[in-house]
Design a protein around this motif. Structure first.
Motif, PDB file in Angstrom:
ATOM      1  N   ALA A  29       0.823  -1.088  -0.182  1.00 16.10           N
ATOM      2  CA  ALA A  29       0.017   0.049   0.043  1.00 16.10           C
ATOM      3  C   ALA A  29       0.854   1.370   0.145  1.00 16.10           C
ATOM      4  CB  ALA A  29      -1.011   0.052   1.278  1.00 16.10           C
ATOM      5  N   GLY A  30       2.086   1.082  -0.556  1.00 17.61           N
ATOM      6  CA  GLY A  30       2.922   2.263  -0.696  1.00 17.61           C
ATOM      7  C   GLY A  30       2.458   3.396  -1.535  1.00 17.61           C
ATOM      8  N   ALA A  31       1.414   3.219  -2.562  1.00 15.17           N
ATOM      9  CA  ALA A  31       0.960   4.253  -3.139  1.00 15.17           C
ATOM     10  C   ALA A  31       0.242   5.372  -2.107  1.00 15.17           C
ATOM     11  CB  ALA A  31      -0.122   3.831  -4.332  1.00 15.17           C
ATOM     12  N   VAL A  32      -0.302   4.731  -1.259  1.00 19.31           N
ATOM     13  CA  VAL A  32      -1.283   5.606  -0.150  1.00 19.31           C
ATOM     14  C   VAL A  32      -0.154   6.233   0.972  1.00 19.31           C
ATOM     15  CG1 VAL A  32      -2.272   3.744   1.231  1.00 19.31           C
ATOM     16  CG2 VAL A  32      -3.471   6.022   0.823  1.00 19.31           C
ATOM     17  N   GLY A  33       1.168   5.476   0.958  1.00 20.84           N
ATOM     18  CA  GLY A  33       1.860   5.851   1.993  1.00 20.84           C
ATOM     19  C   GLY A  33       1.873   4.771   3.084  1.00 20.84           C
ATOM     20  N   SER A  34       1.243   3.710   3.224  1.00 18.63           N
ATOM     21  CA  SER A  34       1.131   2.689   4.180  1.00 18.63           C
ATOM     22  C   SER A  34       2.675   1.755   4.233  1.00 18.63           C
ATOM     23  CB  SER A  34      -0.016   1.885   4.209  1.00 18.63           C
ATOM     24  OG  SER A  34      -1.081   2.959   4.622  1.00 18.63           O
ATOM     25  N   GLY A  35       2.946   1.316   2.783  1.00 19.72           N
ATOM     26  CA  GLY A  35       4.127   0.543   3.167  1.00 19.72           C
ATOM     27  C   GLY A  35       3.425  -0.963   2.630  1.00 19.72           C
ATOM     28  N   ARG A  36       4.325  -1.936   3.160  1.00 19.69           N
ATOM     29  CA  ARG A  36       4.238  -3.217   2.961  1.00 19.69           C
ATOM     30  C   ARG A  36       3.471  -3.829   4.065  1.00 19.69           C
ATOM     31  NH1 ARG A  36       6.237  -5.066  -1.739  1.00 19.69           N
ATOM     32  NH2 ARG A  36       7.814  -4.228  -2.556  1.00 19.69           N
ATOM     33  N   PHE A  37       2.532  -4.859   3.891  1.00 21.32           N
ATOM     34  CA  PHE A  37       1.753  -5.602   5.049  1.00 21.32           C
ATOM     35  C   PHE A  37       1.882  -6.954   4.573  1.00 21.32           C
ATOM     36  CE2 PHE A  37      -1.036  -3.843   2.225  1.00 21.32           C
ATOM     37  CZ  PHE A  37      -2.116  -4.680   2.101  1.00 21.32           C
ATOM     38  N   PRO A  38       1.508  -8.016   5.579  1.00 27.52           N
ATOM     39  CA  PRO A  38       1.408  -9.374   5.252  1.00 27.52           C
ATOM     40  C   PRO A  38      -0.040  -9.708   5.326  1.00 27.52           C
ATOM     41  CG  PRO A  38       1.846  -8.899   7.670  1.00 27.52           C
ATOM     42  CD  PRO A  38       1.950  -7.823   7.035  1.00 27.52           C
ATOM     43  N   LEU A  39      -0.251 -10.652   4.513  1.00 23.55           N
ATOM     44  CA  LEU A  39      -1.565 -11.367   4.267  1.00 23.55           C
ATOM     45  C   LEU A  39      -1.393 -12.908   4.544  1.00 23.55           C
ATOM     46  CD1 LEU A  39      -1.663  -9.047   1.862  1.00 23.55           C
ATOM     47  CD2 LEU A  39      -3.755 -10.155   1.257  1.00 23.55           C
ATOM     48  N   ALA A  40      -2.516 -13.347   5.381  1.00 30.65           N
ATOM     49  CA  ALA A  40      -2.353 -14.886   5.824  1.00 30.65           C
ATOM     50  C   ALA A  40      -3.995 -15.344   5.431  1.00 30.65           C
ATOM     51  CB  ALA A  40      -2.244 -14.744   7.169  1.00 30.65           C
ATOM     52  N   ASP A  84      -7.441 -16.707   5.783  1.00 30.98           N
ATOM     53  CA  ASP A  84      -8.562 -16.358   6.795  1.00 30.98           C
ATOM     54  C   ASP A  84      -9.035 -17.881   7.532  1.00 30.98           C
ATOM     55  OD1 ASP A  84     -10.356 -14.931   8.226  1.00 30.98           O
ATOM     56  OD2 ASP A  84     -11.909 -15.008   6.702  1.00 30.98           O
ATOM     57  N   THR A  85      -9.170 -18.690   6.560  1.00 29.56           N
ATOM     58  CA  THR A  85      -9.611 -19.995   7.060  1.00 29.56           C
ATOM     59  C   THR A  85      -8.611 -20.754   6.235  1.00 29.56           C
ATOM     60  OG1 THR A  85     -11.534 -20.238   5.593  1.00 29.56           O
ATOM     61  CG2 THR A  85     -11.771 -19.647   8.053  1.00 29.56           C
ATOM     62  N   PRO A  86      -8.295 -22.100   6.438  1.00 25.61           N
ATOM     63  CA  PRO A  86      -7.640 -22.965   5.738  1.00 25.61           C
ATOM     64  C   PRO A  86      -8.177 -23.199   4.464  1.00 25.61           C
ATOM     65  CG  PRO A  86      -7.538 -24.021   7.975  1.00 25.61           C
ATOM     66  CD  PRO A  86      -8.528 -22.735   7.937  1.00 25.61           C
ATOM     67  N   GLY A  87      -7.363 -23.003   3.370  1.00 28.60           N
ATOM     68  CA  GLY A  87      -7.880 -23.257   1.959  1.00 28.60           C
ATOM     69  C   GLY A  87      -8.841 -22.149   1.461  1.00 28.60           C
ATOM     70  N   ASP A  88      -8.990 -21.053   2.195  1.00 29.96           N
ATOM     71  CA  ASP A  88      -9.712 -19.902   1.780  1.00 29.96           C
ATOM     72  C   ASP A  88      -8.824 -18.792   1.383  1.00 29.96           C
ATOM     73  OD1 ASP A  88     -12.236 -18.902   1.060  1.00 29.96           O
ATOM     74  OD2 ASP A  88     -12.707 -18.503   3.098  1.00 29.96           O
ATOM     75  N   GLU A  89      -9.645 -17.463   1.449  1.00 27.67           N
ATOM     76  CA  GLU A  89      -9.009 -16.236   1.080  1.00 27.67           C
ATOM     77  C   GLU A  89      -7.737 -15.726   2.051  1.00 27.67           C
ATOM     78  OE1 GLU A  89     -12.186 -13.450   1.420  1.00 27.67           O
ATOM     79  OE2 GLU A  89     -12.477 -13.778  -0.685  1.00 27.67           O
ATOM     80  N   VAL A  90      -6.933 -15.149   1.599  1.00 32.26           N
ATOM     81  CA  VAL A  90      -5.688 -14.636   2.232  1.00 32.26           C
ATOM     82  C   VAL A  90      -6.329 -13.088   2.771  1.00 32.26           C
ATOM     83  CG1 VAL A  90      -3.765 -15.997   1.422  1.00 32.26           C
ATOM     84  CG2 VAL A  90      -4.338 -13.878   0.248  1.00 32.26           C
ATOM     85  N   VAL A  91      -6.192 -12.613   3.826  1.00 34.85           N
ATOM     86  CA  VAL A  91      -6.713 -11.393   4.207  1.00 34.85           C
ATOM     87  C   VAL A  91      -5.461 -10.617   4.995  1.00 34.85           C
ATOM     88  CG1 VAL A  91      -8.025 -10.282   5.817  1.00 34.85           C
ATOM     89  CG2 VAL A  91      -8.799 -12.565   4.709  1.00 34.85           C
ATOM     90  N   GLY A  92      -5.413  -9.290   4.934  1.00 36.06           N
ATOM     91  CA  GLY A  92      -4.556  -8.468   5.561  1.00 36.06           C
ATOM     92  C   GLY A  92      -4.985  -7.172   5.656  1.00 36.06           C
TER      93      GLY A  92
END
Length: 176
Positions: free
Chosen positions: A66-77, A79-87
């Motif tokens: 999210a460097g474009a808005v000035g927040s930098g990098r962040f991890p996504l993990a 949400d539940t096994p085999g589902d979406e990744v969320v950050g």
């Protein structure tokens, strides 16, 4: 003349076909077919935003930018096994109004998905409907001063009676 036109169009067709044959269909393509969901899609500076995607479900993790808005990098993990990744990331208080691109890169496959985040100066809030009575200063049937309400009703009754009496006299021809 006609033979030259056929020769040129045939050559152009062959060159176009050769050009299409050399472009790989999906080899090395880093743009995933999935989408990046940004929630909420419109924030004010200082708010937190959440991103999620199903494009990295087999990788199990991803990194957002999210460097474009000035927040930098962040991890996504996941949400539940085999589902979406969320950050999640916080939009800095110094962010300027505008639309910013948020990029997520899947950990193992290298696929990239993007989504837009709109930064505004005013928060979008849900509609608030008024409750209770309106303070107009006139009072009401259950208003704060029953004496003033009774005086108002009496004044209206006198005015109605006087108006009726004047209309009755005029209709009879007595004049005013």
């Amino acid at each position: 003349m006609r033979r030259t036109a056929r020769l040129l169009s045939g050559t152009a067709l062959a060159v176009a076909a050769a050009g299409l044959a050399t472009v790989p269909a999906h080899a090395g393509d880093t743009t995933a077919a999935g989408r990046l969901e940004v929630s909420p899609s419109s924030v004010v500076p200082g708010d937190e935003a959440t991103v999620s995607t199903s494009a990295c479900d087999e990788d199990g993790a991803a990194e957002g930018d999210a460097g474009a808005v000035g927040s930098g990098r962040f991890p996504l993990a996941p949400d539940t096994p085999g589902d979406e990744v969320v950050g999640r990331f916080e939009v800095p208080p110094s962010a300027q109004p505008g639309t910013y691109e948020i990029v997520v890169t899947c950990a193992e496959s290298g696929r990239r998905v993007t989504g837009d985040l709109e930064v505004t100066l005013t928060a979008v809030r849900e509609q608030v409907y008024p409750r209770g009575s309106v303070k107009t200063g006139v009072g009401g049937a259950l208003g704060p001063d029953p004496v003033q309400t009774a005086a108002g009703v009496t004044a209206l009754a006198v005015a109605a009676a006087g108006g009726t009496w004047l209309l009755h006299r005029r209709a009879r021809g007595d004049g005013i």
